[in-house]
Design a protein around this motif. Structure first.
Motif, mmCIF file in Angstrom:
data_model
loop_
_atom_site.group_PDB
_atom_site.id
_atom_site.type_symbol
_atom_site.label_atom_id
_atom_site.label_comp_id
_atom_site.label_asym_id
_atom_site.label_seq_id
_atom_site.Cartn_x
_atom_site.Cartn_y
_atom_site.Cartn_z
ATOM 1 N N LEU A 1 9.697 -14.359 12.498
ATOM 2 C CA LEU A 1 8.844 -13.206 13.202
ATOM 3 C C LEU A 1 8.020 -13.643 14.136
ATOM 4 C CD1 LEU A 1 8.298 -11.100 9.725
ATOM 5 C CD2 LEU A 1 10.074 -10.776 11.692
ATOM 6 N N LEU A 2 7.512 -12.980 15.120
ATOM 7 C CA LEU A 2 6.644 -13.542 16.230
ATOM 8 C C LEU A 2 5.303 -12.774 16.118
ATOM 9 C CD1 LEU A 2 6.188 -14.754 18.968
ATOM 10 C CD2 LEU A 2 6.928 -12.593 20.141
ATOM 11 N N ILE A 3 4.227 -13.492 16.452
ATOM 12 C CA ILE A 3 2.996 -12.992 16.604
ATOM 13 C C ILE A 3 2.470 -13.320 17.926
ATOM 14 C CG2 ILE A 3 0.463 -13.037 15.822
ATOM 15 C CD1 ILE A 3 1.663 -13.953 13.045
ATOM 16 N N GLN B 1 -2.211 -9.827 15.715
ATOM 17 C CA GLN B 1 -2.618 -10.309 14.339
ATOM 18 C C GLN B 1 -1.350 -10.162 13.362
ATOM 19 O OE1 GLN B 1 -5.312 -12.056 13.200
ATOM 20 N NE2 GLN B 1 -6.051 -12.006 15.279
ATOM 21 N N PRO B 2 -1.050 -10.751 12.409
ATOM 22 C CA PRO B 2 -0.005 -10.428 11.395
ATOM 23 C C PRO B 2 -0.111 -9.268 10.741
ATOM 24 C CG PRO B 2 -1.343 -12.212 10.556
ATOM 25 C CD PRO B 2 -1.817 -11.909 11.869
ATOM 26 N N PRO B 3 1.004 -8.670 10.266
ATOM 27 C CA PRO B 3 0.798 -7.473 9.572
ATOM 28 C C PRO B 3 0.417 -7.520 8.102
ATOM 29 C CG PRO B 3 3.284 -8.327 9.484
ATOM 30 C CD PRO B 3 2.293 -9.308 10.378
ATOM 31 N N GLU C 1 1.582 -24.489 7.012
ATOM 32 C CA GLU C 1 1.866 -23.458 6.129
ATOM 33 C C GLU C 1 0.545 -22.930 5.321
ATOM 34 O OE1 GLU C 1 0.248 -25.728 2.721
ATOM 35 O OE2 GLU C 1 1.451 -23.698 2.644
ATOM 36 N N THR C 2 0.577 -21.762 4.952
ATOM 37 C CA THR C 2 -0.401 -21.354 4.343
ATOM 38 C C THR C 2 -0.304 -19.976 3.332
ATOM 39 O OG1 THR C 2 -2.792 -20.304 5.061
ATOM 40 C CG2 THR C 2 -0.645 -19.783 6.312
ATOM 41 N N ASP C 3 -1.105 -19.744 2.669
ATOM 42 C CA ASP C 3 -1.152 -18.425 1.779
ATOM 43 C C ASP C 3 -1.857 -17.309 2.463
ATOM 44 O OD1 ASP C 3 0.580 -19.818 -0.008
ATOM 45 O OD2 ASP C 3 -1.044 -20.490 -1.274
ATOM 46 N N ASP C 4 -2.753 -17.700 3.534
ATOM 47 C CA ASP C 4 -3.563 -16.598 4.175
ATOM 48 C C ASP C 4 -3.279 -16.808 5.588
ATOM 49 O OD1 ASP C 4 -5.333 -14.626 4.991
ATOM 50 O OD2 ASP C 4 -7.069 -15.786 4.164
ATOM 51 N N LEU C 5 -2.146 -16.073 6.268
ATOM 52 C CA LEU C 5 -1.661 -16.095 7.309
ATOM 53 C C LEU C 5 -2.803 -15.716 8.315
ATOM 54 C CD1 LEU C 5 0.350 -17.366 9.544
ATOM 55 C CD2 LEU C 5 1.681 -15.112 9.110
#
Length: 1076
Positions: A975-977, A982-984, A1007-1011
């Protein structure tokens, strides 16, 4: 006795002004006084402004007696001084000190006290004019005045018959100032004078060899000279030395440009700016001999007084630290700069040892002295025997007290402790070598050349003399008299002034006389007062009858009968009638009745007089013996000064060795400098190598980052903001300075050459007083640094030429680097002027060094490690964010940077045209030349990256499935930002892997848990405001980490440029070869 008080920096005020004029000024008074009469032609025109200044303030005085005195003033001779008697010793002198003069110097008090009682014939002619019967508040006032920066002139009155209403004759008996406190009468009391370090008179001159500074210590009767100094070194000495008076030689008016306007052109401007805000006087003639004449005039010394030359040769010594260097490493306490002094010694160490270490750092010793200091510290750190307490006594205090014969028994005990501790070190095998090693450092400090055997012999003689006279056990055989009927405080106050000071064998006759007088007094009190007290106690009255007791009147130093509601004439015809008839009212020293309650008898008064006279003779005998002993020891003053200084040095080095072991510091190997002579071109200059160097202000337990410094030439240092460049320069400077001083350094091991100068130049500020901008000040300092640098120097410059236009500043910096390399010195020049690497510099040996950085979770952070190479990452935007600069400002800055500087800093240097096939991936499309521009280029790159991600991840999933490893991931969907997107919300709480498409065409994988937060943080970085992101969700952080490492390793192998390639090396995943 009167006092003339003047403020140290008062600009040439009237010199002869009685203290009551200054101290009796009452602010806010509206009472007017008669204007003083000024004799005709009594004053020069130049004195008129000063007289008018004083007349205005004298009008504020309101006390009647003061007003009367002001009316009698003659401004031509305010104190009535007889110049013929100045500083002379008189055959006769006033013994009764005027009590009102005593109280006029008491701050904030208008209360008067009784005149001190002075026994007859208490002083011999030889003791005048040292009057010993002043009140304690007088000494305390003098101490307070000198400690607060005042100079006090002591004026005494001449005794002799005078006509009524005639002017008394007076003379100046002495001076007291902040570096030379008042010591008269100290031998007679238990008062321990808090003697400050002596304050020199300073004279500065200029010659072809450079600046010269002469320091004259009136207290020590010594002078020392230092020449060939730079302007910065002179200013440093002025700021670090508390001096009493400053004289400037007229040679300073002629600078190198030949102008008489001192400081108009370059040289001398810094010194002039320092001196212009201080009080000073010009003088001409010989810079040294005429300065000594000025000192004698200033202190009223006779022409026969001689000053000893205490100059230590500085031929092979390192130059003193400049002001900038000493402040930037905390040798001089500076706000915001870690103090080097505080980490060299334990917190419990203070006073003279701290001053010695401070002076050692500011004025590094010669190589020979530094080697002795280091050898001594090594011996100290390995000692197993117990050590003395190391009594520290100011050498200036010793000289002053012995010169004026005002040493009390307490100071004699301290002097004996000093010499006994020297002898203890001599007699202890482990301490003997330490004592011998410290002879040279003590000589360098005092200027006294005393060999080892002479020191020991002199200490034995001094110890023996003091031990024969002074009672060291507190006078156990000299107990205070005590009788049951007389209050013990009476005998305690009278006899404690002389008992327990001198051994009884020397004062046995006066001791016996006092005992007999005390017995006579006890008999008189028993016979005259006891019957009266018994009669009073036998009286019974219903409403409170009379009371009576034998009491001590401390103020009058007498034992009297004190009766309440007691009337002697009403008691006739009763028991004790004879004693009651003898009672009379007690009188004070002026013959006035003390009060209605105090009574005495002729027999008791006679006994009191005998007792006081016996005590006075005993006190006089004790003082005479103390002064005779002081006279004898004065012949050994050099031994005593040398011994006291040696113990101060010993205590300082012991404290440093102890603190260094606690901090796990080490002794460096100090390379010989061979006397600073110019070496031949074929000879190689000693390099500096420090292993495990840490900032001196950190303790090893704090987990500090250590660096290795192997310096054979000049370093050109780059690194980000907050990357540790300034800290590294401070650490290197401190380690080198400690090394050439013979002290321990914060490292694991080190080899340090003996530098002839160490210079640390950091930030510069403007100087409006000199009409100089910050860049002008920087250029002036760099001119001085370059002019004084040799191949034996260490030069450290932080962020060179940052105060001017970038292009020209870069060129100036490059030229300075060429010059320093041509000189051949060691050093570090740090800079953010990255254009310097594109200049055609003529340098061969300069090494490029950088402060390292690393990338963690997509953020570039400093490692504070010194590495090879060049670092062009400044972290300017990150630093601004960390310091709270508003986000809109940062976003705008990033946009401006991206639009102007992105192509300059991230050139597309390499184009990929060929690559091997990789699992059905069309490599020709991935690595085709991108001739498109702008948005089209980024869109092509996005499509290629998305296709590559999909192929890599799908192949990885198939491989894992073939090995029967279950993965809960049906397919990869990127998916593109886009820019400014901002991410959904659906990504909240999910693990994801993302790839940043940077404006410079490089990729960043993370990598992250809070994009959402991660995207925001990335876009706050320099040049990343318009970056777009590709991401896909994965179930769990562990799988996200696997895909992150997989993509880092595999995307780079397909020809994509990654900015965080190093991250893939720290993972154990994604290394399998997926090629068919």
């Amino acid at each position: 006795m009167k006092f003339f008080i003047k403020q140290r920096r008062l600009n040439r005020c009237v010199k002869n002004v009685s203290s009551y004029m200054e101290n009796k000024v009452s602010r806010g008074s509206s009472r007017t006084t008669k204007k003083p009469k000024v004799p005709k032609n009594a004053l020069d025109d130049k004195d008129l402004p000063h007289i008018l200044w004083w007349k205005e303030r004298l009008k504020l005085c309101k006390k009647f007696s003061t007003v009367q005195l002001i009316e009698k003033l003659e401004f031509s001779n305010l104190l009535g001084l007889d110049s013929k008697l100045k500083n002379g010793r008189l055959n006769r002198c006033v013994k009764n000190v005027s009590s009102y003069m005593e109280n006029k110097v008491s701050r904030g008090s208008s209360r008067t006290t009784k005149k001190p009682k002075v026994p007859k014939n208490a002083l011999d002619d030889k003791d005048l004019p040292h009057i010993l019967w002043w009140k304690e508040n007088l000494r305390q006032t003098l101490d307070d005045l000198t400690q607060n920066g005042y100079s006090v002139c002591i004026v005494e009155e001449v005794q002799g018959p005078t006509q009524a209403r005639s002017r008394k004759r007076r003379f100046i008996s002495g001076h007291a100032h902040p570096g030379n406190p008042y010591v008269y009468g100290l031998a007679a009391v238990d008062h321990d004078l808090n003697f400050p370090e002596p304050m020199p008179v300073i004279g500065i001159s200029y010659s072809a060899r450079g600046y010269c500074i002469n320091m004259v210590l009136e207290t020590m009767k010594t002078y020392s000279s230092e020449d060939c100094l730079t302007e910065e070194a002179i200013v440093t000495k002025l700021r670090t030395c508390q001096y009493h008076h400053l004289f400037l030689h007229t040679s300073l008016k002629q600078d190198s440009c030949g102008t008489c306007k001192w400081g108009e052109f370059g040289e001398g401007g810094l010194l002039w700016g320092e001196c212009s805000s201080r009080h000073f006087e010009w003088f001409d003639g010989n810079p040294l001999s005429d300065l000594l004449v000025k000192v004698k005039e200033l202190y009223g010394l006779g022409a026969e007084v001689n000053f000893r030359n205490a100059t230590v040769s500085s031929g092979h010594r390192a130059r003193p630290l400049t002001l900038g260097t000493s402040t930037q490493i905390g040798a001089i306490q500076t706000e915001g700069i870690p103090s080097l002094l505080k980490v060299l010694l334990p917190l419990s160490c203070n006073g003279l040892p701290v001053l010695y270490i401070r002076n050692l750092l500011l004025n590094p010793p010669s190589y020979e002295i530094a080697s002795k200091i280091q050898e001594t510290c090594k011996l100290m750190s390995s000692l197993t025997c117990s050590i003395p307490e190391f009594t520290c006594v100011s050498s200036a205090k010793l000289v002053k007290l012995l010169e004026w014969r005002e040493v009390n028994h307490m100071e004699f005990c301290r002097i004996k402790n000093v010499v006994d501790e020297i002898l203890q070190m001599y007699r202890t095998p482990e301490l003997n070598e330490i004592l011998e090693n410290l002879i040279a450092p003590t000589w360098a400090t005092t200027g006294l050349e005393i060999d080892f055997e002479a020191l020991v012999a002199g200490c034995e003689v001094a110890s023996c003399k003091i031990g024969e006279v002074i009672s060291l056990d507190g006078g156990n055989d000299q107990k205070i008299n005590s009788f049951s009927l007389i209050p013990h405080e009476f005998f305690e106050d009278a006899e404690s002034k002389w008992k327990g000071r001198i051994k009884r064998i020397h004062i046995d006759d006066v001791f016996t006389a006092v005992q007999k007088a005390a017995e006579v007094l006890h008999i008189a009190v028993t016979e005259d007062f006891v019957p009266v007290v018994s009669r009073v106690k036998a009286t019974i009255a219903p409403f409170g009858g009379p009371k009576g007791e034998i009491s001590y009147a401390r103020e009058h130093e007498a034992v009297w009968f004190r009766g309440k509601r007691f009337t002697p004439n009403l008691w006739s015809g009763s028991p004790g009638e004879e004693q009651i008839k003898q009672l009379r009212h007690a009188l004070d020293s002026k013959g006035k009745k003390v009060g209605e309650e105090w009574f005495t008898t002729p027999k008791v008064e006679a006994a009191l007089t005998r007792y006081h006279e016996a005590n006075a003779k005993a006190t006089e005998r004790v003082l005479e013996i103390l002064r005779e002993l002081a006279t004898e020891l004065h012949y050994s003053i050099n031994i005593l000064v040398f011994s006291s200084t040696l113990l101060v040095i010993t205590k300082a080095l012991f404290a440093h060795a102890s603190e260094g072991r606690r901090r796990r510091w080490v002794f460096p190997t100090l390379a010989d400098s061979n006397g600073f002579e110019d070496v031949k071109p074929s000879e190689k200059t000693h390099g500096m190598k420090i292993v495990g160097l840490s900032p001196y202000w950190f303790h090893i337990a704090e987990g500090v980052v250590r660096n290795d410094v192997d310096m054979e030439s000049l370093f050109l240092l780059t690194g980000p903001n907050g990357g540790g460049k300034s800290s590294l320069l401070r650490s290197i400077c401190a380690a080198a300075l400690l090394g050439i001083c013979g002290l321990m350094i914060p490292a694991e091991s080190a080899v340090i050459p003996y530098f002839d100068s160490i210079t640390l130049h950091m930030k510069s500020y403007d100087s409006p007083a000199d009409k100089k901008s910050s860049f002008q000040v920087e250029m002036s300092e760099l001119r001085s640094i370059i002019g004084g640098t040799t191949k034996r120097s260490l030069v450290l410059v932080d962020e060179i030429c940052r105060g001017t236009e970038t292009a020209k500043g870069t060129c100036i910096a490059g030229s300075i680097i060429e010059t320093l390399e041509r000189i051949g010195c060691l050093g570090v020049v740090s800079t953010h002027l990255h254009g310097i690497f594109t200049l055609p510099l003529n340098i061969k040996s300069t090494v490029h060094k950088a402060m390292g950085t690393t990338s963690i979770d997509g953020q570039i952070i400093p490692t504070w490690k010194l590495t090879d190479g060049v670092c062009k990452e400044s972290l300017a935007f990150e630093t601004a964010i960390r310091e709270g600069v508003p986000e809109p400002i940062i976003r705008r800055a990033e946009y401006l940077y991206q639009s102007v500087y992105a192509e300059e800093n991230f050139p597309n240097e390499e184009k990929f045209s060929t690559c091997n096939n990789f699992n059905n991936l069309n490599t020709s499309r991935l690595h085709s030349k991108r001739s498109l521009s702008g948005v089209n280029q980024m869109e092509v790159l996005r499509q290629e990256v998305e296709r590559a991600i999909t192929v890599i991840c799908q192949d990885y999933i198939l491989e894992r499935k073939s090995k029967k490893i279950a993965l809960e991931l049906p397919e990869i969907k990127c998916l593109l930002i886009g820019t400014r997107e901002q991410p959904p919300p659906s990504v909240v709480g999910s693990s994801s892997v993302y790839v940043i498409l940077r404006p410079d065409k490089k990729l960043y994988v993370g990598e992250t848990d809070d994009l959402e937060n991660r995207v925001r943080r990335h876009r706050l970085k320099e040049g990343m405001q318009d970056a777009s992101f590709l991401y896909f969700l994965v179930p769990g952080k562990s799988l996200a980490c696997q895909f992150e490492s997989l993509l880092i390793n595999q995307l780079s192998s397909q020809g994509f440029q990654l900015s965080n390639m190093s991250d893939g090396k720290h993972r154990n995943f994604g290394t399998s070869n997926l090629c068919a």
